[in-house]
Design an enzyme around this catalytic site. Structure first.
Site, PDB file in Angstrom:
ATOM      1  N   TRP A   2       9.477   3.239  20.901  1.00  0.00           N
ATOM      2  CA  TRP A   2       9.393   2.921  19.483  1.00  0.00           C
ATOM      3  C   TRP A   2      10.020   1.571  19.151  1.00  0.00           C
ATOM      4  O   TRP A   2      10.328   1.285  18.001  1.00  0.00           O
ATOM      5  CB  TRP A   2      10.042   4.032  18.654  1.00  0.00           C
ATOM      6  CG  TRP A   2       9.181   5.261  18.605  1.00  0.00           C
ATOM      7  CD1 TRP A   2       7.947   5.431  19.143  1.00  0.00           C
ATOM      8  CD2 TRP A   2       9.497   6.494  17.944  1.00  0.00           C
ATOM      9  NE1 TRP A   2       7.468   6.682  18.882  1.00  0.00           N
ATOM     10  CE2 TRP A   2       8.392   7.362  18.153  1.00  0.00           C
ATOM     11  CE3 TRP A   2      10.588   6.948  17.219  1.00  0.00           C
ATOM     12  CZ2 TRP A   2       8.371   8.658  17.642  1.00  0.00           C
ATOM     13  CZ3 TRP A   2      10.557   8.236  16.714  1.00  0.00           C
ATOM     14  CH2 TRP A   2       9.455   9.086  16.921  1.00  0.00           C
TER      15      TRP A   2
ATOM     16  N   LEU B  96       0.825  -1.201   0.000  1.00  0.00           N
ATOM     17  CA  LEU B  96       0.000   0.000   0.000  1.00  0.00           C
ATOM     18  C   LEU B  96       0.864   1.257   0.000  1.00  0.00           C
ATOM     19  O   LEU B  96       0.551   2.234  -0.689  1.00  0.00           O
ATOM     20  CB  LEU B  96      -0.937   0.003   1.210  1.00  0.00           C
ATOM     21  CG  LEU B  96      -1.889   1.199   1.306  1.00  0.00           C
ATOM     22  CD1 LEU B  96      -2.792   1.289   0.080  1.00  0.00           C
ATOM     23  CD2 LEU B  96      -2.713   1.139   2.588  1.00  0.00           C
TER      24      LEU B  96
ATOM     25  N   ASP C  47      17.077  13.100  21.000  1.00  0.00           N
ATOM     26  CA  ASP C  47      15.660  13.199  20.642  1.00  0.00           C
ATOM     27  C   ASP C  47      14.796  12.351  21.566  1.00  0.00           C
ATOM     28  O   ASP C  47      15.071  11.163  21.771  1.00  0.00           O
ATOM     29  CB  ASP C  47      15.443  12.736  19.199  1.00  0.00           C
ATOM     30  CG  ASP C  47      15.996  13.720  18.184  1.00  0.00           C
ATOM     31  OD1 ASP C  47      16.199  14.885  18.551  1.00  0.00           O
ATOM     32  OD2 ASP C  47      16.209  13.311  17.028  1.00  0.00           O
TER      33      ASP C  47
ATOM     34  N   GLY D 123      17.786  17.330  12.321  1.00  0.00           N
ATOM     35  CA  GLY D 123      18.829  16.306  12.256  1.00  0.00           C
ATOM     36  C   GLY D 123      18.984  15.612  10.929  1.00  0.00           C
ATOM     37  O   GLY D 123      20.082  15.531  10.393  1.00  0.00           O
TER      38      GLY D 123
ATOM     39  N   HIS E 147      14.336  16.937  21.229  1.00  0.00           N
ATOM     40  CA  HIS E 147      13.277  17.215  20.256  1.00  0.00           C
ATOM     41  C   HIS E 147      12.072  16.337  20.538  1.00  0.00           C
ATOM     42  O   HIS E 147      12.215  15.156  20.863  1.00  0.00           O
ATOM     43  CB  HIS E 147      13.769  16.953  18.828  1.00  0.00           C
ATOM     44  CG  HIS E 147      12.666  17.024  17.808  1.00  0.00           C
ATOM     45  ND1 HIS E 147      12.032  18.199  17.492  1.00  0.00           N
ATOM     46  CD2 HIS E 147      12.065  16.060  17.063  1.00  0.00           C
ATOM     47  CE1 HIS E 147      11.096  17.964  16.588  1.00  0.00           C
ATOM     48  NE2 HIS E 147      11.095  16.672  16.319  1.00  0.00           N
TER      49      HIS E 147
ATOM     50  N   CYS F 293      10.363  18.854  12.421  1.00  0.00           N
ATOM     51  CA  CYS F 293      10.829  17.475  12.555  1.00  0.00           C
ATOM     52  C   CYS F 293      11.971  17.272  11.557  1.00  0.00           C
ATOM     53  O   CYS F 293      12.374  18.198  10.851  1.00  0.00           O
ATOM     54  CB  CYS F 293       9.683  16.495  12.293  1.00  0.00           C
ATOM     55  SG  CYS F 293       9.930  14.854  13.020  1.00  0.00           S
TER      56      CYS F 293
ATOM     57  N   HIS G 164       5.955  17.200   7.091  1.00  0.00           N
ATOM     58  CA  HIS G 164       5.216  16.045   6.600  1.00  0.00           C
ATOM     59  C   HIS G 164       4.344  16.393   5.402  1.00  0.00           C
ATOM     60  O   HIS G 164       3.668  15.524   4.862  1.00  0.00           O
ATOM     61  CB  HIS G 164       4.379  15.436   7.723  1.00  0.00           C
ATOM     62  CG  HIS G 164       5.212  14.819   8.799  1.00  0.00           C
ATOM     63  ND1 HIS G 164       5.696  15.535   9.874  1.00  0.00           N
ATOM     64  CD2 HIS G 164       5.692  13.565   8.952  1.00  0.00           C
ATOM     65  CE1 HIS G 164       6.408  14.743  10.651  1.00  0.00           C
ATOM     66  NE2 HIS G 164       6.420  13.546  10.108  1.00  0.00           N
TER      67      HIS G 164
END
Length: 759
Positions: free
Chosen positions: A564, A18, A602, A435, A644, A729, A697
């Protein structure tokens, strides 16, 4: 007989089909028909994976985000979307600011994006105002339902509930969101009636808001909603997940729905109360397979617990994963390169459904019918408990040596600030980036060739150095004040570090959706963590050798590494995070020793680890902030520590963010039009801050005037001498053709701000 069902399946495909179809369409290289054909093929394949279930979900598949799908369903796309576009392109325009059909037109602001409860999935925030009205557009949902029925599947449509939809959105004019419920409920009623007309029986209606603390108005809204929706002929399965129901438990049991699903991974202690309280005519669905982590379930232990419940409830008992399997990879069988022991401890989405089926077979027909499978499961569980790969005495000994002093800087911020400004006399409104720079095709190909062995190490390193040279040169052309090396050598901000730490392992195809076409491949923490050698020093030192301007060292913080990753579940998360903090601390000290005196650590995922109820916040924030401080605070006062955070609401944890004591924090504020800075009207943030001035984004290029306006809003709340100018970001997902003009606009805006301040 016990009933099995699923709450949702990963959308992206086991090879990210996808993702690639979406990006091809957005580039204008394929048609909408081709995109829809890929989506249809994926849905059909995913239903095949789930065909052993008694009920499979329909409507859980999305081209971008299920909350945005709900906005489309109820006719509530942002009014600024271009009504001249086809519906799908309006949808993508709301998500991205552009659609493939609109690249030559003036872009619009994309919808705000934030974290889906305490996960790493991002949803598109619904927008409301006092004039918002709703209108049903159910054709996509009905089409998917018809597809599933045509394939012979017993399909259960999935809807995001009306109360959670309102709760997740924002009233742009500060009006009362709940006032819209009266107008929204008839649209949901029409949707349910449309599904009933197509032959639907059960409908899963998700109200994850039940896992949060709700005041009386929101609790009343749930009662109002479900007494209204109870008028339809469908049987509603009210679904909650991610946390216990807590004070909403009695309400959830009494709402007039045909069934209730609860997450027993997070709320097992509530099950007996629910069994006792639930009316005798209601179905109880127990989420017994972890939908958010990848460890095998202890099936024998689950059966010991479930058998007495099944004896009481009989056919009223349903079994499911705890939540949608959106949060785990698709299929473990693709992982042919994993350590065989570790692979034997894991279960991805397909395997979790197999576990669910085994539980049902054992409960329906007795354990003897699946004796071999249960024995194999028990052996895998025990081998993990006993494995020397998991437990390391040296790591445990080091944890015992940690004292409170490890989390303290030598001097308070004002003194550090004086020393840091003496070392780096930066201008007012210093400019930097977060970054990463674009991960170009050349970079990805070099990395792939290196992994395959087609490039030797020396050739690969030289290729990455050339990318660093390019990034440094471009930043100097633009005129940034503090540079970064660009992270060309990094595949992912967590995976890159995890690959160099003991205690981590990695998959090849363990992708999960973060948002839209953005996928991440979370590493797996299976054992005690330590750092065998330096991870970033050579790359940062090389970048610094190319310029007289300061270059930031770039690291991922321990809390983000934890949140994460797929985390081991055999010890408290706090202990795993402390192990990570010690590994990052070693890297920070090595960078400082090398002469790198600006280091960014971060913590993008700090907030998403918050428990959904405030009663658990303090405990989490205390250990999370402590782990960050241990990772960062071994340095000298002259070394400037940055951190961040992105795409979360920070206002309600600002005191904990201040307690991190980072010299500079950069946060996402562009999509919210600096709303996140409202907290500084009441809270005197003590250190420096860089509010993100443009949305990375979206492919949109920010205007100088737009950036100036945002920074002027920030300067109303924070003294200009403590403000930095930066994107919101990292830039790895963008193209250089977008990055260069955006950064040029940012630098020009900073220059104009300095001139105004000097006037």
């Amino acid at each position: 007989m016990i009933t099995t069902h699923n709450l949702g399946f990963p959308r992206i495909g086991k090879r990210r089909e996808l993702k690639f179809a979406l990006e091809k369409y957005w580039r204008g290289e394929s048609s909408l028909q081709e995109l829809e054909e890929t989506a249809t093929a994926l849905r059909q394949r995913h239903w095949q994976y789930q065909q052993k279930l008694d009920w499979l979900p329909v409507g859980d598949f999305s081209l971008y985000d299920h909350v945005l799908d709900t906005s489309l369903l109820v006719g509530n796309l942002p009014s600024r979307t271009d009504s001249r576009l086809a519906e799908t392109d309006q949808y993508f325009q709301a998500a991205r600011g552009q659609s493939s059909k609109q690249l030559q037109q003036t872009p619009i602001a994309a919808a705000e994006m934030t974290k889906w409860f305490d996960t790493n999935y991002h949803y598109l925030v619904p927008e409301f105002n006092a004039e918002t009205r709703f209108e049903l557009d159910a054709e996509r949902l009905l089409t998917q339902f018809r597809e599933a029925r045509a394939e012979g599947h017993q399909a259960k449509p999935v809807l995001l509930g009306p109360v959670s939809y309102l709760w997740l959105g924002k009233a742009k004019d500060n009006s009362n969101k709940l006032a819209l419920l009266d107008d929204l409920l008839p649209v949901y009623e029409q949707c349910l009636l449309s599904l009933a007309a197509e032959g639907a029986d059960w409908v899963q209606i998700d109200e994850p808001v039940l896992a949060t603390e709700l005041d009386q108005d929101w609790q009343h809204a749930l009662s109002q909603a479900y007494f209204a929706l109870n008028k339809t002929p469908l049987r509603l399965l009210l679904t909650s997940y991610f946390a216990p129901l807590g004070e909403n438990l009695h309400l959830a049991c009494e709402l007039p729905t045909a069934g209730l699903h609860i997450d027993t991974i997070n709320g097992r202690e509530e099950v007996i109360k629910v069994v006792d309280w639930l009316p005798a005519h209601k179905t109880l669905s127990l989420g017994v397979i972890n939908g958010r982590n990848i460890w095998k379930s202890d099936l024998n232990g689950l059966l010991d617990w479930l058998e007495p419940i099944y004896k009481r409830l009989g056919k009223r008992l349903w079994l499911a994963p705890s939540c949608s399997l959106l949060h785990v990879p698709v299929d473990l069988e693709q992982e042919t390169e994993l350590d065989s022991d570790i692979k034997n401890w894991l279960a991805f989405a397909v395997q979790k459904l197999d576990e669910l089926n085994l539980l049902a077979l054992a409960l329906n027909h007795g354990r003897d019918g699946v004796k071999a499978e249960l024995t194999a499961n028990a052996r895998a569980i025990q081998s993990r408990r006993d494995s020397a790969k998991v437990h390391k005495a040296a790591v445990q000994q080091r944890l015992q040596a940690v004292t409170s002093d490890w989390g303290q800087r030598h001097s308070p911020y004002p003194e550090r600030r004086r020393l840091q400004r003496s070392r780096y006399p930066l201008p007012l409104f210093p400019t930097t980036t977060i970054g990463s720079f674009p991960q170009t095709t050349t970079i990805r190909q070099s990395r792939l060739q290196y992994r395959r062995g087609d490039l030797d190490e020396a050739t690969y390193h030289r290729a990455m150095q050339q990318q660093i040279e390019y990034a440094i040169a471009e930043q100097e052309k633009v005129g940034l004040d503090v540079l970064v090396h660009g992270e060309a050598e990094r595949n992912d901000m967590v995976e890159y570090f995890g690959e160099q730490l003991d205690g981590y392992t990695f998959t090849r195809f363990g992708w999960v959706q973060s948002y839209g076409s953005r996928c991440v491949k979370p590493p797996v923490i299976f054992g005690d963590i330590e750092r065998p050698k330096a991870m970033t020093v050579d790359w940062i030192a090389y970048a610094q050798s190319l310029t007289d301007k300061p270059v930031k060292g770039m690291l991922t913080g321990p809390v983000t590494m934890l949140n994460w990753s797929f985390v081991r579940d055999d010890q408290p998360r706090e202990q795993t995070c402390l192990q990570l903090a010690l590994a990052i601390r070693d890297e920070v000290l090595d960078l400082e020793q090398q002469g790198v005196r600006i280091i960014q650590i971060d913590e993008a995922a700090l907030r998403e680890g918050l428990p959904l109820r405030r009663s658990g916040w303090k405990q989490y924030l205390d250990w999370a902030v402590n782990c960050f401080r241990i990772s960062a605070n071994g340095v000298q006062d002259e070394t400037q520590i940055h951190t961040h955070m992105c795409y979360s609401e920070f206002n309600d944890i600002i005191e904990s963010i201040a307690a991190m004591d980072a010299d500079v924090i950069t946060i996402e504020t562009s999509r919210s039009d600096m709303e996140l800075l409202d907290v500084f009207n009441a809270f005197d943030y003590p250190n420096e801050i860089g509010p993100g001035v443009y949305d990375i984004h979206s492919p949109n290029i920010p205007a100088v005037a737009q950036i100036r306006e945002l920074m002027e809003k920030a300067a109303e709340r924070i003294p200009p001498e403590r403000l930095w100018v930066n994107p919101d970001c990292g830039l790895k997902t963008r193209q250089w053709s977008e990055v260069k003009p955006a950064l040029e606009a940012m630098v020009q805006a900073a220059g104009a701000l300095r001139q105004n301040a000097a006037a």
